[in-house]
Design a protein around this motif. Sequence first.
Motif, PDB file in Angstrom:
ATOM      1  N   SER A   1      23.419   5.820  51.445  1.00 42.14           N
ATOM      2  CA  SER A   1      24.260   6.873  50.838  1.00 42.14           C
ATOM      3  C   SER A   1      23.482   8.092  50.513  1.00 42.14           C
ATOM      4  O   SER A   1      22.316   7.938  49.873  1.00 42.14           O
ATOM      5  N   VAL A   2      24.114   9.083  50.711  1.00 46.74           N
ATOM      6  CA  VAL A   2      23.512  10.329  50.278  1.00 46.74           C
ATOM      7  C   VAL A   2      24.609  11.128  49.592  1.00 46.74           C
ATOM      8  O   VAL A   2      25.686  11.422  49.972  1.00 46.74           O
ATOM      9  N   ASN A   3      24.417  11.794  48.402  1.00 47.97           N
ATOM     10  CA  ASN A   3      25.275  12.797  47.545  1.00 47.97           C
ATOM     11  C   ASN A   3      24.798  14.203  48.404  1.00 47.97           C
ATOM     12  O   ASN A   3      23.887  14.627  47.910  1.00 47.97           O
TER      13      ASN A   3
ATOM     14  N   LYS B   1      32.987   9.035  51.916  1.00 51.96           N
ATOM     15  CA  LYS B   1      33.665   9.049  50.479  1.00 51.96           C
ATOM     16  C   LYS B   1      33.454  10.301  49.739  1.00 51.96           C
ATOM     17  O   LYS B   1      32.425  11.033  50.274  1.00 51.96           O
ATOM     18  N   THR B   2      34.190  10.729  48.836  1.00 53.01           N
ATOM     19  CA  THR B   2      33.935  12.043  48.038  1.00 53.01           C
ATOM     20  C   THR B   2      33.839  11.704  46.638  1.00 53.01           C
ATOM     21  O   THR B   2      33.998  10.560  46.142  1.00 53.01           O
ATOM     22  N   GLU B   3      33.180  12.729  46.023  1.00 52.57           N
ATOM     23  CA  GLU B   3      32.819  12.252  44.602  1.00 52.57           C
ATOM     24  C   GLU B   3      32.574  13.672  44.042  1.00 52.57           C
ATOM     25  O   GLU B   3      31.872  14.669  44.666  1.00 52.57           O
ATOM     26  N   ASN B   4      33.109  14.288  42.907  1.00 55.75           N
ATOM     27  CA  ASN B   4      32.890  15.316  42.185  1.00 55.75           C
ATOM     28  C   ASN B   4      31.927  15.354  40.994  1.00 55.75           C
ATOM     29  O   ASN B   4      31.852  14.462  40.627  1.00 55.75           O
TER      30      ASN B   4
ATOM     31  N   HIS C   1      36.630  17.727  53.597  1.00 53.75           N
ATOM     32  CA  HIS C   1      36.749  16.631  52.525  1.00 53.75           C
ATOM     33  C   HIS C   1      36.250  15.294  53.141  1.00 53.75           C
ATOM     34  O   HIS C   1      37.089  14.736  53.894  1.00 53.75           O
ATOM     35  N   MET C   2      35.182  14.821  52.959  1.00 53.40           N
ATOM     36  CA  MET C   2      34.586  13.593  53.541  1.00 53.40           C
ATOM     37  C   MET C   2      35.312  12.331  52.828  1.00 53.40           C
ATOM     38  O   MET C   2      34.620  11.666  52.105  1.00 53.40           O
ATOM     39  N   ASN C   3      36.620  12.317  53.178  1.00 51.09           N
ATOM     40  CA  ASN C   3      37.380  11.061  52.363  1.00 51.09           C
ATOM     41  C   ASN C   3      37.107   9.776  53.193  1.00 51.09           C
ATOM     42  O   ASN C   3      36.759   9.866  54.171  1.00 51.09           O
TER      43      ASN C   3
ATOM     44  N   MET D   1      29.484  15.514  47.621  1.00 52.43           N
ATOM     45  CA  MET D   1      30.224  14.398  48.487  1.00 52.43           C
ATOM     46  C   MET D   1      29.199  13.409  48.747  1.00 52.43           C
ATOM     47  O   MET D   1      28.098  13.635  49.226  1.00 52.43           O
ATOM     48  N   ARG D   2      29.640  12.111  48.493  1.00 56.75           N
ATOM     49  CA  ARG D   2      28.808  11.047  48.672  1.00 56.75           C
ATOM     50  C   ARG D   2      29.351  10.668  50.288  1.00 56.75           C
ATOM     51  O   ARG D   2      30.395  10.352  50.570  1.00 56.75           O
ATOM     52  N   ALA D   3      28.288  10.519  51.039  1.00 56.94           N
ATOM     53  CA  ALA D   3      28.374  10.413  52.432  1.00 56.94           C
ATOM     54  C   ALA D   3      27.531   8.935  52.536  1.00 56.94           C
ATOM     55  O   ALA D   3      26.448   8.904  52.369  1.00 56.94           O
ATOM     56  N   GLU D   4      28.287   7.992  53.442  1.00 58.99           N
ATOM     57  CA  GLU D   4      27.252   6.931  53.857  1.00 58.99           C
ATOM     58  C   GLU D   4      27.171   6.887  55.297  1.00 58.99           C
ATOM     59  O   GLU D   4      27.926   7.140  56.145  1.00 58.99           O
TER      60      GLU D   4
END
Length: 143
Positions: free
Chosen positions: A87-89, A140-143, A130-132, A18-21
């Motif tokens: 941002s952190v994945n 944001k989310t990212e797979n 889900h960090m939408n 999950m990409r979190a800002e």
Amino acid sequence: MKKEFNKEGTETQGTRRMRAEFRGDEMVLLLVSLVRAVDARMLQQGPEGFSVDFERLDEKKVLTEDERLLMKLRVAMEGAEEDGRASVNLAEGEGGRLAGALERIETMGAWAVNVLEMSRELRKRLLEPHMNADERGSRKTEN
């Protein structure tokens, strides 16, 4: 499945990310809470605030999961935007570990009301399934 990690502590295969800002003040709070959980001696008070001594982790050959997460936060902060946003994945489970570190630090002393509110909001965000992306654009989310 064997987990593999790069030098920054980011897992290179096999997990959902999950990409979190985060704002700059949120990143500082996350960093401090995780440092306190990993090794409080890394946190050093100076005349202009505090600093984190990463030398101990830099010298280690094998890092724990929390130490790898701490290194990931370090890399994110070093690459932060001019306004402090970073941002952190986050791999699966890392949001929960950060939320746990925040919860522990909340009980370690008296905190300003605004810091406690920020910590509680961060914990809530980190624990969302889900960090939408929301209206502020902070998740944001990212797979």
